[in-house]
Scaffold this motif. Structure first.
Motif, PDB file in Angstrom:
ATOM      1  N   ASP A 299      39.408  46.514  40.011  1.00 20.83           N
ATOM      2  CA  ASP A 299      40.484  45.553  40.275  1.00 20.83           C
ATOM      3  C   ASP A 299      41.742  45.796  39.459  1.00 20.83           C
ATOM      4  OD1 ASP A 299      38.624  44.331  41.900  1.00 20.83           O
ATOM      5  OD2 ASP A 299      38.107  42.816  40.418  1.00 20.83           O
ATOM      6  N   ASN A 310      46.387  43.865  36.784  1.00 22.51           N
ATOM      7  CA  ASN A 310      45.662  43.566  38.027  1.00 22.51           C
ATOM      8  C   ASN A 310      46.481  43.992  39.247  1.00 22.51           C
ATOM      9  OD1 ASN A 310      43.423  42.362  36.748  1.00 22.51           O
ATOM     10  ND2 ASN A 310      44.522  40.410  36.587  1.00 22.51           N
ATOM     11  N   LYS A 312      46.178  42.810  42.171  1.00 19.17           N
ATOM     12  CA  LYS A 312      46.551  41.581  42.879  1.00 19.17           C
ATOM     13  C   LYS A 312      47.851  41.002  42.318  1.00 19.17           C
ATOM     14  CE  LYS A 312      44.768  37.021  44.148  1.00 19.17           C
ATOM     15  NZ  LYS A 312      43.619  36.098  44.066  1.00 19.17           N
ATOM     16  N   THR A 365      40.234  44.703  44.870  1.00 14.78           N
ATOM     17  CA  THR A 365      39.343  43.725  45.500  1.00 14.78           C
ATOM     18  C   THR A 365      39.977  43.270  46.802  1.00 14.78           C
ATOM     19  OG1 THR A 365      40.373  42.050  44.082  1.00 14.78           O
ATOM     20  CG2 THR A 365      38.262  42.937  43.382  1.00 14.78           C
ATOM     21  N   GLU A 381      35.802  50.560  48.045  1.00 13.95           N
ATOM     22  CA  GLU A 381      35.320  49.975  46.805  1.00 13.95           C
ATOM     23  C   GLU A 381      34.042  50.656  46.324  1.00 13.95           C
ATOM     24  OE1 GLU A 381      36.294  48.261  49.388  1.00 13.95           O
ATOM     25  OE2 GLU A 381      37.597  46.600  48.794  1.00 13.95           O
TER      26      GLU A 381
END
Length: 466
Positions: A299, A310, A312, A365, A381
């Motif tokens: 991640d 991260n 994200k 992720t 992944e």
């Protein structure tokens, strides 16, 4: 590849003459970038490139058979490959079996149909559109066709100028173009539903056509490259990553993006740089592109200081609320990194890389549930991705090759990335496999506009196909 197959390809190579090699290269342009084909002078080298691209595999010589059939070398098809004209005609009737596009076949057939005098006339009529040095007396019609493509005069879906040039003195050849266009129109028709109303006949509903993102500005947007090469721990130096940066800059400058590369950033600097671009005014731009090359962990992306950021959080900088001037516009992220330490087992076929391969370590992720975002990952992944110290990463180099090859054909980004998945997925890398991944919330097709001139090949000062 077995010694028997190599011997077979060598024998076929010996039997091909220069003009036939030029024809094979031309017919393969849908699968191999121009820049790789231009340097090839020997048929044996041509077949080696096809092996690298996965077009020739152990036990599968169907593409070689098709090429020999297309150029009329039925003798080699029979004697070397145990096939025949009739067998190939049956094979190529099967949907999806032909690898040479109808467009490429058409241009080749036109080149074969035209006489030397016809070609001279075509060159004369093109003098205002193509530099004279590209229309020399010894330039074949295949070379002329390539120059017409490079200069945007003809495209897969636009042959109007070619028809206009041939009009009046080769109407028979023009009929082939009209036939090609009619077949293309038929394929573009979507299945339509039929609703019958009381007292009325059947009505055809309007077919749904996928809308495209607007790509009208110059530049179309920023292409930002975050490239971590030298880490504080020198044992983690990512050899080959400079080649990836060069490839991306070459392709996206050609695609009219403002391309900027930032080298060797700490984790906080990576986040700060992405946030800086999210705060810019993108009102007069169509798109945003970000490439990230580094090590990492699950991640996360690793900075050169061994701290993490991260993924994200990086992507979230470009949600509609955080970057309103890009709301409704595509935001593209391409990440060269592992998503774990697992490796895919591979079947026994020839390896594609002889150079030393390394792995990067970083995963992804899920992306924010927002529209108009695409993330292309080097691998799924839990698994590693591979980078060659001499030539760059497998995924990024393949992506750049496919962009060069398919953008001029007006293929949309998802189609291009699917081709990347196909090619990378079929390779064998140090005995293991790699499978890229596409995660997308794009709502429309994304088709990159190709500048009329200069082409990417001209930027690299290459010669035309021999």
């Amino acid at each position: 590849m077995s010694a028997d197959v190599q011997k077979l390809l060598s024998d076929i190579s010996e039997a091909l003459i220069t003009d036939e090699l030029a024809a094979l290269k031309f017919l393969s342009l849908d699968h191999v970038p121009m820049r790789k084909l231009e340097a090839i002078q020997r048929a044996q080298d041509f077949f080696e490139v096809l092996q690298e691209k996965g077009m020739i595999e152990a036990g599968n010589l169907s593409f070689v058979k098709e090429l020999l059939y297309r150029i009329g070398r039925i003798d080699l098809l029979v004697a070397q490959l145990g096939s025949s004209r009739e067998e190939m005609e049956r094979e190529l009737q099967i949907p999806g079996r032909a690898k040479v596009s109808a467009y490429r076949q058409l241009l080749y057939e036109i080149a074969e149909d035209l006489t030397q005098e016809d070609v001279k006339r075509v060159k004369f009529l093109l003098q205002k559109h193509i530099p004279r040095k590209k229309l020399q007396d010894n330039a074949s019609m295949l070379k002329v066709s390539l120059e017409m493509e490079r200069n945007g005069i003809i495209k897969e879906d636009d042959l109007a100028m070619l028809k206009d040039i041939l009009k009046g003195f080769r109407d028979d050849v023009n009929k082939k173009i009209y036939t090609y266009e009619e077949k293309k129109k038929e394929k573009l028709h979507y299945p339509v539903s039929v609703s019958v109303h009381p007292g009325q006949g059947a009505e055809r509903e309007t077919p749904h056509v996928v809308e495209s993102y607007k790509m009208k500005n110059n530049p179309h947007g920023y292409c930002v490259i975050l490239n971590n090469y030298i880490f504080k721990n020198l044992h983690e130096t990512r050899e080959g990553t400079v080649k990836d940066g060069e490839a991306v800059k070459r392709v996206f400058k050609w695609l009219q993006f403002e391309t900027v590369e930032h080298m060797d950033l700490e984790a906080k600097q990576m986040y700060a740089k992405v946030k800086e671009y999210s705060k810019k005014d993108h009102s007069n731009m169509d798109c945003f592109v970000c490439f990230i090359f580094s090590h990492g962990d699950k991640d996360k992306i690793k900075g050169i200081d061994h701290e993490f950021v991260n993924i994200k959080d990086l992507v979230s900088c470009f949600t509609g609320s955080n970057c309103p001037s890009l709301a409704g516009k595509p935001k593209l992220f391409f990440i060269q990194a592992c998503q774990g330490s697992g490796v895919h087992p591979a079947v026994t076929v020839k390896e594609d890389f002889s150079g030393h391969l390394e792995t990067d370590a970083t995963p992804l992720t899920s992306i924010p549930d927002q529209a108009d975002i695409l993330i292309g990952m080097a691998t799924v992944e839990g698994f590693e991705s591979y980078r060659c110290e001499e030539t760059g990463s497998v995924y990024i180099q393949c992506l750049c090759d496919k962009m060069e090859l398919l953008c001029p054909l007006r293929k949309d980004l998802i189609t291009i990335l699917t081709e990347v998945n196909n090619e990378v997925g079929r390779r064998v890398l140090n005995g293991w496999k790699q499978m890229p991944k596409i995660t997308s919330t794009l709502r429309k097709e994304l088709i990159f506009q190709i500048p009329q001139c200069p082409s990417i090949e001209k930027q690299k000062n290459k010669n035309t196909l021999s």
